[in-house]
Structures are given as C-alpha cells and as structure tokens.
Design an enzyme around this catalytic site. Structure first.
Site, PDB file in Angstrom:
ATOM      1  N   GLY A 174       0.830  -1.193   0.000  1.00 26.85           N
ATOM      2  CA  GLY A 174       0.000   0.000   0.000  1.00 26.85           C
ATOM      3  C   GLY A 174       0.863   1.241   0.000  1.00 26.85           C
ATOM      4  O   GLY A 174       2.071   1.195   0.250  1.00 26.85           O
ATOM      5  N   CYS A 175       0.218   2.382  -0.315  1.00 26.29           N
ATOM      6  CA  CYS A 175       0.981   3.629  -0.431  1.00 26.29           C
ATOM      7  C   CYS A 175       1.507   4.081   0.931  1.00 26.29           C
ATOM      8  O   CYS A 175       2.704   4.346   1.087  1.00 26.29           O
ATOM      9  CB  CYS A 175       0.122   4.714  -1.080  1.00 26.29           C
ATOM     10  SG  CYS A 175      -1.543   4.871  -0.414  1.00 26.29           S
ATOM     11  N   TYR A 176       0.614   4.188   1.917  1.00 27.76           N
ATOM     12  CA  TYR A 176       1.076   4.573   3.247  1.00 27.76           C
ATOM     13  C   TYR A 176       2.154   3.614   3.767  1.00 27.76           C
ATOM     14  O   TYR A 176       3.196   4.053   4.270  1.00 27.76           O
ATOM     15  CB  TYR A 176      -0.091   4.597   4.232  1.00 27.76           C
ATOM     16  CG  TYR A 176      -1.057   5.735   4.094  1.00 27.76           C
ATOM     17  CD1 TYR A 176      -0.652   7.061   4.277  1.00 27.76           C
ATOM     18  CD2 TYR A 176      -2.405   5.503   3.833  1.00 27.76           C
ATOM     19  CE1 TYR A 176      -1.573   8.110   4.191  1.00 27.76           C
ATOM     20  CE2 TYR A 176      -3.316   6.547   3.737  1.00 27.76           C
ATOM     21  CZ  TYR A 176      -2.898   7.847   3.924  1.00 27.76           C
ATOM     22  OH  TYR A 176      -3.797   8.878   3.841  1.00 27.76           O
TER      23      TYR A 176
END
Lengths: 345, 345, 345, 345
Positions: free
Chosen positions: A148-150
């Site tokens: 995921g990005c985070y």
C-alpha cells in the site's frame, strides 16, 4: 518483450500503469480488462493516452490473460485472489496492487477487509513487493502483493531505525497525509472537488486498513514488539504523500550517526533519496516519478527523532513500485522504464 | 551529443528545460548560468532534479557558453539580444524563450517591451520557432525566437481557418486561460497562493504582450487584414493553458469538412492532436507533455466556429517547443526526448 | 418572522440558503425536507451549521409546508412544478431555484429539460427573479423562477448595452467560467477532486441549458433579434463565476460614456458594483457575498467592448438572489440578511 | 461605539479585522495606518471591501491613534512594543496580533525573534488573549498579546487533559497543518501558487516560534514539566488549520469520560465545539468563522489519545480572537459581531 495484462484498468492505479508501461522499453501491453467498458479504446476514457496507448478494454473472457507473462491486478480487494490460481497455474506471474496478497495473517485480512481469504495456498508463497526490503524474494516470486501507499513510506522511514534497534518500537507514531488520488476514482461525496478542495481533515483515525500490513512487515525487522499509531489525513492535492514519523530514541546517538545510518541503508537504492539532515522534502519533488525522499530531524534537546518521507502515491506508492517488482522478476535492470524526472512545478 | 548551455535557468522555463534535457538521449548539459546562484548545485534549488542533474549554476564569466553547440535563453527580455551576437559569431546556435527574436516589427517590440532593440541584424535572420508552421526555416536557423505560450495556441487554432480563407480574419476573438506558472517564478503579490488560489480573473484585457507577435504571425497566413481581440485570464492551476477561439465563418462549410480541414492540416504532426468534433479537451490531458490538443464546436444554427485548444504552457508553450526546435536544428527526429506521456490524474 | 420551508436542502444551494437564513433577522426556518435523510439533523450532514441550525430533515409528508409563508425549492428540475400548485393554493409563496419557472417558452423548457411542463398555468404568472431588471413584479409575485447562475451574469452585463441600443444584439458572445460548486453536490466522475483540480476545460459548448433562459430575458430588453454564443467552462475553484462578455458597438461612444451608462444603470443597486473602467475583478472579491461586480474594457482601436462580470455562483448566482427576492416579496429592505462581507483571502 | 485604530492593515490579519469589524455593531473604524499606502482607500487594495469600508490608509503621523479606544497591531514583531507605551499612557487599550506581548519569558522572546524586548514593563502586565483560559484577566487588561494560530489549537486541545492530570505532560506531540494564509501576505518564493499548490511539506521542524509561547502557557495548567514536539506543515489551502495532538494517558479512563471531560470544559464556550467522539472535523467547517472544533480518538487497544482540532487560522487563530478579546475588554457580549456562519462549500 514482456507480454503484459492488466485487470481493472479504469482506476488511477490502472491508468498510471498504462502511463509507465507506454514508455517502458520491454513492455508489450497485450490486454486490459473491464467488463463494463468492453470495446472502449483506453484513450477514449483517458485522453492523455491518445496516440500513446492503442489497446481497448476487453471483457475478461476475451482477454486471454493466460497468454501473458505477467498480469497486474489494479482492482478492488477480492478480485486478484479469485483469478490468481488459474493464472499462476498457467505460468503467468501475478502482481496484485490491491491487498489480497499483502497480509500473511489471514485473520487480519478477514477482519479488515470483511471477506474470507479464498486463496491461502498462493498467499503463503506470495512475496511482499517492497524491493528495498525484499529484493531477492521478489526476483523469484510468482505472486507479488504490492505494498500500500502509506505502508511504503512508513516502512522505508522506520526500517533503518528498527533494524539498528535504537528506537522504542512499541510506541511509533505515523502522522500521514495523502493526496486525494489515493482514494481512487471512486464516486463518494467526500472526494468531490467542492468538498475536498481548500480543506484538510483526518480520516480513519480509529483504524485504517494499511495499519496491519505495516505492523506485520515492521515486525520482521525487530525482535521487540512493534506498536504503531497511524493517523491518515486527506490533503487537497491530486498526487503526493507525506508521512511524518515519530520514534523515540532509546540509545545515545548523534545526528551525524543517524544520518549515516539512513544514507548507508539506502546508498545503493535507485529510488530512495536520503536528503541532508534537517531538510523539508516536498511531495511535489516526487510528482510523476518513482522516487521516495527521506529527511531526518531532531527537535532541540530531545530524544525524539522525526522522519519525513515523501513519495508520489500513484508511482512509488503503487504502480511504479509494481513495475519495479516486474523488472526484478524478469531480470531487467530495476529502474528500466522508471526514470521519469518529477514534474515540477 | 549536443553540448547545451542555458542562460538563466532559475525560472520555470529553465527548470523545465532541465527536466526535459535530463532524459534527452542526445543532450549533454554543459553549463547553466546564474550570476546570483553561482556555485549552487541546480538540484539544491530544485530537489526534483536530485540525482538527475549534476551541474551547478555558474556565473556567466565561467560558463564558456561559446563552446556549446546551442544556448537556450530562459531569461527576461533584453538578455538574449545582448549576448546572441557573440555566440552566433562563435558558431553557437541560439534559442531564445523570451521575446527578443519573435517580433520582426521592431517598433512593436519597442512599444510593448519598453526598450530599444539592440540586435536588429540578427533579428532579421531569426526564425519564429513554431515547427508546425515554420519547420523548414527552423532546420537551418542560427537564431530562434521561441513562441510565447498563448501565441502557440492561437496560431495553431486559427491557422487552418486563415489558410483556407473561410473566416472573417478581421474579427477573431481569443479568450485564453493560463495556469499560474505562466507568470514565471516572479515575486508578485498577485501570484501568491493565498491570492491566486480558489479565484479566477482576467488580466491585461486592454493589451497584452503576446498580442502583436500573434497578429504578425497570423498575418502571414492570409491576405485579409487580421484583427484579433485577445483576453488572457489566470486559472488557479499550476500548468495548463486553454484557449477558446471564436471565428465567424464566411463560407458555407459542413462540420465534417471543418473537421477534415484540421485533421488534414495536422495529420503528420507528432505534437498536435485533433480530437473528435465536439470534444472538450482538458488541460490536464497534456500535463508534462509536449502535446497540444484541438477540438472544434459549432453552436447550433450559427456561423460561429469555436475552436478549443489546450497545451501545457511550460512544455509545448515554452521549453518543450524549444527542444522541438533544437531537434530540428540538429537533424534529429523531431520528437527525440519529447515523448513524455501526460501525467494524469 | 417569515416562516420558511426548504424542499431538498441537501445540495449546495440548500445549505447556502441555510447559511444565509441562519443570520437573517426575519427568517424562521420551519421545515426542510429530504425523503432520504428524514430525521437527520441538518448539522450532522453539514457540520459547519453545528450550533447554528437546529432543524432536522423531514420527509415531505411530515413537513407541513403549507403552513409556511414561503417555500424555497432547492431541487432538481421537475420537483417545484409538481408541488407548487398546492402550495400556492394554500397561500404559500414559492421560490424555485431550479428552472421550472424560468422559461416562459414551454417548448424550450421541454426541449432542454426533456420533460413536459406540468404546471403551465402557474408558469404564466411566475416572475423571473432578477431584482435589478424585474423588481416591481417580484414584489407582488406568488411564484418566482430564480435565475440561473450564468444567466445572472450575462443579463446584468449585457442589459445596459441592449437597453441603450448601442451593440450588435445578434452577435453577442459570453465566454463564462464557473467554480465546481456550480455543478451541485452531484456524484459524477468529472467533479471528483482528482479529476477537476489543477485542470481547466470547456463543457456544453454545443449547447447548455442556461442559454434559452438568457436569450428569452435579453430579448425583453431590445427590439433587435438577440443572438448569443455561450461557452461555459469549469474552473478548479469551489465558488465563483467569471463571465467575459463580448459585444460589438454599433454607435460611436466614448469609454467615459460607456462607464457612465453602467454606473447610472446600477447606481441604486445594493448588489451590483460597477468598478472603474479597465479594472479586472476577481471572483474571490465576491466570495460568500451577494455582490456582483462589473468592469468594462475596450481593447485598443476597436469597436469591441469587453464586459467582465464576477459573482459568487451560490449567492448572487443562486441562494442569495433567492433571499433577495424573498425580501422584496415580504416588504423587507432588499438587503436584509444579505450584507455578508466577502471572505478574502 | 468603540473607536478603533489598526496599525498595519495591509496584511491578512489586517484585512480580516476589517471584514469582521465592518459588520460589528459597536465598532467604529477610526484609523488604519500604513506608511507606504498613505492616502490609498482600503477598498482599492482589497476590492472585497468596496462599499463596506470607507477609510483610507494613513501614515502613522496623521492617524491620531491616541484618540482611539483600542488599537490593534497587525504588524510584524517589534512594532507593537515600540508604540504601545505611548498609547497605553493615553488610555488606549492595545491588542497585539503579533508576538510582542505573548511571551513573559523575555529571554525566550529574544532568542526566537532575534531582537531585544524594549517594553518589558508593559509586558509584565500584558495578558495572553486566549479567552477560554484567561477570560477574567482579559476583561481588565490594558495590553493583550493575542495568541498565535498554532498555539490556540494546541492549548485548547491539550488544556482539559493537562488540567485533569491524566496525560504524560513531558511527551506531548502536536502535528499541525496550516493553510498558506498563515504565512501572511509576504513575498517569498515558497508561497507562490506554482510552488505551494498541489504539494505538501513540513517546515520549521527543528524549531518554530510558536513553540515557546505554547509551552509557557501549557505549563500554567500543570505542575508536571511540559515537553512538546511541534511539527508544522503547509497545506495547499488558503485558510484553515488542523492540529493532530498526541497525548499518552497515564490513568485508566474510559472514552466516555474523556469525552465528558472535554464537553464539560467547553460547555459554556461560544466558540469551542466539542464534536462527538470519533468525529473527523474538517477545516472548512470553520471557514470564515470564529469557531474551533475538537474531536477525540482512541486508536484500538492503546493508551494514546488523539485530539483533532480545527479552526480558521485568520479568525479564531488571529483576528476573530482579537475581536473576542476586545468584546470582553469593553463589556460587550463576547460573541458580538462574531457570529458568522462558516462558508461551506
């Protein structure tokens, strides 16, 4: 040439894959599926691709994904795990940009995504696609759970500290800020321009799906029990992610040594830039590129380290990272097709 | 490799040249001058270029520009005309992104820019750098006056109509809208975020410097006297330009024939995209790319043609066009180093 | 106190009515209907109203609208005409912010809105709610068709010219730009932040619903046949509208006389500000207020007049104008509750 | 009527004072000074005030500030302390929106602002103008140091916790985000639209001037030693501030009791809104108003409390708070002239 299929290319991670692959010298886009848009030229939905991407969406039935070398899933959760077994059996590599193959803890997956995991066999061999921490395993993987990005920012920001054993792992804080494209191309009132522009808010403070994946991965880096407070916020910008990480130092260490720790950790990484101590990276310095930048701060007279991490959430935080994994899986130079210079201003 | 110098690279057209040249396979950046920033690595001012551009600014004295093959001027007006003669004499080609070599009518230059033109000899041989209308002359030019951003859209939007002689040339209207980067990196209260964001306004309605250049060039395309009302506006976006052009048809002509006229005019152009009749191009469909898009409209029961034109003001409207000219001048494929796919969203 | 009902208060014109009425000294909000949100406190949907608006949405059945003095319709087209007859019969005044009572030409209504008009009796007596042009009729009206946002700017910008008979009425052009809130709180991909931000485009160039209403009203001001080209654009800002109007002068007239014509036309108007000749009004100078500002330009050596008009599309362009009408209908000072100073920056 | 003077009204806090005072029923603006703009009507600089504010800037010499009842300083630091003594001696109350009278610790002032404090006598009696914590002292003050924008949110967010003695005061973290207007109307490249838009960054992480003021005030609320990490960030929005506060609970306490603690603390406050537990306040819910909103979160299984605080930095964070103080100082109802409903969307 690598024959490439994309499942679910109508969202932002899908179109970003298309943008990147359009100039990737070894990529040959073979099929892109969308049941709803069957027959529609991709460039009709995304005029930015006019003249650069010739394929049309096709229904899954027509797409012949099993003839591809690799298939990217740019879909909601649940889709990749339903189609991956057949593809892998046919010798096709799978890179899932959604969460189906990220969390090894199936109970956590089921808790956070509200559905049973139907593909636990493949999950066991799936590799978490963060090259900086997992490069060798990615090279030989058949199935990648693309981070995921985070989580990408939190892991690359905390990793050197946890590996060195110099911070209180049980009390990490990540105050993270994302551009609106992170929410995808989803129709939700809160993401309308007139709602999200010229305003700022937190969301999911009591719990966000990117938390368990991050903790699971961070836990691999230390014997101490990892505890993480993760607070996501929505920024009125299209792309970009800024994570402000707080870690309490448990050992005496100079700022110079902290800086050296990070520079050493990432000195051979093509897509991690450790900036000078005390710098303030801007998200726009990564816009449209696969670069992630890190800077360290130590507010005066204090054992708290503040780590600032920025990236483009759609590139290093998603589609660029997926192509980086693909490059590794197919023996290419890791940065092939990923050397876009950030668009600034 | 083409040895390249840039004079005045601290502004937006300068950094955009750097972004483009950083991945141009034939470009070798040799020197970039800034008296004020002498010695400062370019990437310290523009962190987006960290790891991609190694040069530092140098004072003009040290820069050895006469050893370059080509020098770009990304400077305010008046600079290029003071330095061009010496460079040209040394066999260096000059591409001026400012207006010094755009207007053949010296009186007009002096009226609009408030200074005498000190280099009228070179001006006479200078070529207006709009490849779509001037390709052959550019190939052999020693000095290029690179078009302004607004003029590029107005000329490419009106040109097929004027050449065909089917519109009232004396009564053209161009209602144009530009992102804020068009104003450069200039310190002016009106361009502060808190002033320019979430607002919209016209400016320079009574007269704008891009008007005489546009009229001079349009006049080459028709024997009729050209008259043009040009109204620029400031849009709260970083990059992007949208020109809405109004021309009254003086001949009976079908929409299909109008569309064919434009498609034919630009059918071999790598950087002009004629969209389907009735399309509404968005500026973001060109973001970060050298593409310009055009669409035609004919409001019902009416002899008024509306031409919509979009581009990225810093690429096709400035630095990308300059590199397109350079490619032509050095015998390269015109699109070398310019095939960026627009960044969208 | 005026007892007020609002039908359909979940959209932007509805919440803007609530904002204005919350501090209107003569307004008593009695009911606000939403079938879907029955029982939900308004402030739960719009936290900006916490502590300021106490009512909850109620289903139409419970709302007792017939006990109100006036009912505002902040609904899609078709709703007001279905409910107005009963309310008017009960002595309730009706102000429709949608188009049901704007167009006297029923055929035009049916053409542009794709439904039959079911309330043509009331339509005949309905008054077009633009106070500056229609004040006396509004005072005694039972049904008001509140003008669209674009039409308000076009009419107030062209009116003095048409009344004076000094422009070519057949060849008017209005190049108009609106903030995204003008599209309402509608779920449409094109209005997502990541789509509409940092970009600019035209829409509806071939035909827009605000055109026939504008032409019908403008035609009342002149014996010449009115012809209007109307090009709407979407600006990446929340509120604000800027119309750039082009009219060709048919008589010799000095700039001073043109300016005097406008100043005289609006000298007693509380909500029309004629700025100095040559000014460039910004939309933000009207943000949150009921003020509309106008400035005139005359590009050099030319008989073309350019009229710039700005307003807040949700106030003077919609809900503020509706309250202005209400004030007139109930014998209050026209500016009661409408003296908000624009929020700037 | 209160006779009011404003020193330095050309910046954002100045124009915001003008906006608020223009509809304040007891305010009579007598003078506004600007040496540079002497003679210029205020509304010429700020067209949003056309027709609403009639005064012109005047040089300090002409302004007769000593005849005012109260003078606001909307100036850079150092100005108020040079003029306050004379005004106070003349019986004029002083409200400084800058930091001259905020910090009682003169050494801290001199360290952070780089100049000697020349008015320590008045400083001793000056009252810190945060009504919620300091109401009685404000009522009788002659000199007010109006709080900074960040400090207002941090104090009102942490105060109930520190007073109750239930958090680890030594390890507070405030991750704060501000709209760009917080930087004032200052000409700095970093605040240009093309630099600050569509991007996000931290700044001043190693040390920011609002830190010592906050710590000094928080220390009044607890016997424990206060330690605070304060990380400011710049958000691409005009107005608005969001502070995400982290405090570790040192006592067992239920979420319901935490919520009750905050609701009780602020139950009589007109400008503090405690939202339901777990809410996510948006900055836009306070736009243009003096309201500050707070919501509490407790991420699962954890003794960390997360407090979200939002306000409009120019109103409750500056000019609105200053007027709130003025109301108290002159015996008016505290909310007089401050009941603007937030402008949303």
């Amino acid at each position: 040439m690598i024959k490439i299929g994309i499942v679910g290319g109508t969202g932002y991670t899908g179109v970003e894959l298309l943008r990147i692959l359009a100039t990737h010298p070894q990529a040959q886009l073979t099929a892109i599926t969308s049941r709803k848009e069957d027959g529609l030229p991709v460039a009709d939905m995304y005029p930015s691709l006019r003249g650069r991407v010739d394929v049309a969406f096709s229904s899954p039935e027509k797409a012949k994904l099993h003839e591809c070398d690799v298939v990217f899933f740019a879909t909601p959760h649940g889709v990749a795990m339903s189609q991956a077994p057949e593809l892998v059996a046919a010798g096709v590599k799978v890179i899932d940009l959604a969460p189906d193959f990220r969390l090894q803890d199936v109970a956590q997956f089921e808790k956070w995504y509200g559905m049973p995991h139907t593909c636990t066999d493949l999950l066991k061999e799936a590799v978490y696609g963060l090259p900086e921490l997992n490069r060798e395993a990615i090279k030989t993987a058949r199935v990648i759970g693309n981070p995921g990005c985070y989580p990408t920012t939190m892991q690359l920001g905390f990793a050197p500290l946890l590996k060195a054993g110099i911070v209180d792992a049980a009390n990490l804080i990540a105050d993270c800020k994302s551009g609106v494209s992170g929410a995808g191309r989803k129709l939700d009132v809160g993401y309308l321009f007139a709602e999200a522009s010229d305003s700022f808010k937190a969301y999911g403070v009591s719990g966000h799906r990117h938390l368990p994946e991050t903790v699971e991965q961070l836990q691999h880096l230390t014997k101490d029990k990892v505890g993480l407070i993760f607070t996501p916020h929505l920024v009125p910008m299209i792309r970009g992610m800024h994570s402000t990480l707080y870690a309490r130092l448990t050992k005496e260490i100079s700022n110079a040594d902290l800086q050296a720790l990070f520079e050493d950790a990432y000195k051979d990484e093509p897509f991690v830039d450790v900036m000078p101590f005390g710098a303030h990276p801007e998200t726009r310095s990564t816009r449209g590129s696969n670069m992630l930048r890190i800077a360290l701060h130590r507010p005066a007279d204090c054992n708290m380290l503040v780590v600032l991490v920025v990236q483009d959430n759609l590139v290093k935080g998603s589609s660029g990272q997926a192509v980086q994994c693909m490059n590794l899986m197919f023996g290419l130079d890791e940065s092939t097709g990923l050397m876009h210079v950030p668009v600034m201003p």
